[in-house]
Design a protein around this motif. Structure first.
Motif, PDB file in Angstrom:
ATOM      1  N   ASP A 168       0.843  -1.202   0.000  1.00 50.73           N
ATOM      2  CA  ASP A 168       0.000   0.000   0.000  1.00 50.73           C
ATOM      3  C   ASP A 168       0.876   1.249   0.000  1.00 50.73           C
ATOM      4  O   ASP A 168       0.637   2.208  -0.753  1.00 50.73           O
ATOM      5  N   GLN A 169       1.891   1.244   0.860  1.00 47.53           N
ATOM      6  CA  GLN A 169       2.769   2.404   0.956  1.00 47.53           C
ATOM      7  C   GLN A 169       3.661   2.549  -0.281  1.00 47.53           C
ATOM      8  O   GLN A 169       3.951   3.667  -0.717  1.00 47.53           O
ATOM      9  N   LEU A 170       4.118   1.435  -0.839  1.00 46.14           N
ATOM     10  CA  LEU A 170       4.917   1.513  -2.059  1.00 46.14           C
ATOM     11  C   LEU A 170       4.121   2.157  -3.194  1.00 46.14           C
ATOM     12  O   LEU A 170       4.643   2.985  -3.948  1.00 46.14           O
ATOM     13  N   TYR A 171       2.849   1.794  -3.303  1.00 46.50           N
ATOM     14  CA  TYR A 171       1.980   2.448  -4.295  1.00 46.50           C
ATOM     15  C   TYR A 171       1.854   3.938  -3.986  1.00 46.50           C
ATOM     16  O   TYR A 171       1.972   4.789  -4.879  1.00 46.50           O
ATOM     17  N   THR A 172       1.611   4.258  -2.719  1.00 49.21           N
ATOM     18  CA  THR A 172       1.413   5.658  -2.327  1.00 49.21           C
ATOM     19  C   THR A 172       2.638   6.502  -2.634  1.00 49.21           C
ATOM     20  O   THR A 172       2.523   7.661  -3.068  1.00 49.21           O
ATOM     21  N   GLN A 173       3.822   5.927  -2.426  1.00 47.60           N
ATOM     22  CA  GLN A 173       5.069   6.663  -2.669  1.00 47.60           C
ATOM     23  C   GLN A 173       5.561   6.544  -4.117  1.00 47.60           C
ATOM     24  O   GLN A 173       6.664   6.969  -4.433  1.00 47.60           O
ATOM     25  N   ARG A 174       4.730   5.958  -4.970  1.00 45.21           N
ATOM     26  CA  ARG A 174       5.001   5.885  -6.417  1.00 45.21           C
ATOM     27  C   ARG A 174       6.285   5.131  -6.746  1.00 45.21           C
ATOM     28  O   ARG A 174       7.042   5.498  -7.655  1.00 45.21           O
ATOM     29  N   VAL A 175       6.519   4.070  -6.019  1.00 50.00           N
ATOM     30  CA  VAL A 175       7.671   3.209  -6.282  1.00 50.00           C
ATOM     31  C   VAL A 175       7.361   2.312  -7.479  1.00 50.00           C
ATOM     32  O   VAL A 175       6.267   1.749  -7.584  1.00 50.00           O
ATOM     33  N   THR A 176       8.302   2.197  -8.396  1.00 47.66           N
ATOM     34  CA  THR A 176       8.151   1.331  -9.561  1.00 47.66           C
ATOM     35  C   THR A 176       8.383  -0.113  -9.129  1.00 47.66           C
ATOM     36  O   THR A 176       9.516  -0.506  -8.820  1.00 47.66           O
ATOM     37  N   LEU A 177       7.313  -0.897  -9.096  1.00 44.29           N
ATOM     38  CA  LEU A 177       7.416  -2.261  -8.567  1.00 44.29           C
ATOM     39  C   LEU A 177       8.315  -3.137  -9.423  1.00 44.29           C
ATOM     40  O   LEU A 177       8.966  -4.056  -8.906  1.00 44.29           O
ATOM     41  N   GLU A 178       8.374  -2.882 -10.709  1.00 47.29           N
ATOM     42  CA  GLU A 178       9.221  -3.681 -11.605  1.00 47.29           C
ATOM     43  C   GLU A 178      10.706  -3.469 -11.330  1.00 47.29           C
ATOM     44  O   GLU A 178      11.539  -4.236 -11.810  1.00 47.29           O
TER      45      GLU A 178
END
Length: 343
Positions: free
Chosen positions: A204-214
């Motif tokens: 959830d936080q990775l999405y919020t902080q706009r981290v590129t999951l790839e």
């Protein structure tokens, strides 16, 4: 940030049958391990031990990336060759631990918050210039007896995500490590519940902080019963519980999951990873991400016990290190077995 370069590096770190070697113990942790074996607790002893590791013949056959500590990334071999150069020449990608440790969390007795965000942007820039291409940040979550609290999970998840965003901004692949600790008597099912909740909050936080999951690697714990739990599930039961948990919460965009060993013996860590890969070969069990390893003691400990600070023991210690790395390489292929330990 060059997104494609980061994505390529992340994929390389978990490609094929290799994994990461975590050799990022802090000076205090390294000194404690040395003290137990009668090794001098000095900077030179730590340097000599790290040189033993990075010069192990053939290590790059099994290891894709090495996580270093601040002291280590600045050190050199006895002949003056920087460790970073020696690692790269071995075909291994240099990485760096960037958190400053888990500290007592205010208002949350018996829980920890990992610190190190202050000044991190500048430190990441320096590490990139030295030669690091990925970084690591570890959060620790205790399970059992009313723990963890939501506040602890949320605070650590946010810190992990802010760290990951800063890494990608700086040109480093973030290894995101939320560890549910093995300490305690909690059951495997309780570990699964906590691990699932922690990973949900982290993503959830990775999405919020706009981290590129790839362009990141997840470094979680396996789903395990506490060390003092009366019931200790089989290797296959641990493998099944771990994979089911990850399938529920880890997005397919993430290129790879590199498990921490978390206090498991080298043999058990290899066996459990192997069991996951045996299952993944089934036509109905295809996984969306690579399952790799990022072990520390589970690879290093036999070598350290052989070396004990003696130069005459270096070759035997390196052979032990290579053997443990090879066992984990075999586990990634689903080809590890107990007979390998008798070679």
């Amino acid at each position: 940030m060059n997104a494609q370069e980061l994505i390529d590096t992340a994929r390389t770190l978990v490609a094929g049958d290799k994994g990461l070697l975590a050799m990022d113990e802090s000076n205090s942790t390294c000194n404690k391990r040395f003290a137990k074996l009668g090794i001098p607790q000095t900077e030179e002893a730590r340097r000599a031990y790290r040189e033993l590791i990075v010069t192990t013949p053939g290590l790059g056959e099994c290891i894709s990336g090495a996580i270093l500590y601040d002291e280590t990334i600045r050190q050199q071999k006895k002949d003056g060759t920087p460790f970073v150069k020696a690692i790269i020449e071995a075909g291994i990608i240099p990485g760096i631990k960037v958190d400053t440790g888990a500290k007592d969390m205010a208002g949350h007795p018996r829980e920890k918050i990992t610190e190190g965000l202050d000044g991190l942007r500048d430190r990441l820039k320096e590490y990139l210039e030295i030669g690091a291409r990925f970084a690591k940040w570890r959060a620790v979550i205790a399970a059992g007896d009313g723990l963890p609290s939501r506040g602890c999970i949320e605070a650590n998840a946010q810190a992990l995500a802010r760290y990951a965003a800063l890494c990608q901004e700086s040109g480093l692949v973030p290894v995101v490590e939320p560890e549910v600790l093995m300490d305690g008597d909690h059951t495997l099912e309780r570990c699964r519940e906590v691990t699932e909740e922690v990973l949900r909050r982290v993503f959830d936080q990775l999405y919020t902080q706009r981290v590129t999951l790839e362009a990141m690697i997840l470094k979680p714990n396996m789903v395990l019963p506490g060390l003092t739990c009366a019931k200790q599930e089989t290797v296959d039961e641990v493998a099944d519980a771990t994979v089911r948990c990850l399938l529920r919460v880890v997005p397919a965009a993430v290129p790879g999951i590199a498990f921490l060993s978390g206090g498991q013996s080298g043999e058990l860590a290899s066996a459990r990873l192997n069991a996951m890969h045996v299952r993944s070969k089934s036509p109905n069990s295809r996984l969306p991400w690579a399952l790799a390893f990022s072990f520390a003691r589970a690879i290093q400990q036999p070598a350290l016990e052989i070396w004990r600070g003696e130069e005459s023991h270096i070759l035997a210690a390196q052979q032990a290190l290579y053997h443990r790395a090879s066992c984990n390489r075999a586990a990634r292929r689903g080809e590890y077995n107990a007979a390998m330990e008798r070679i």
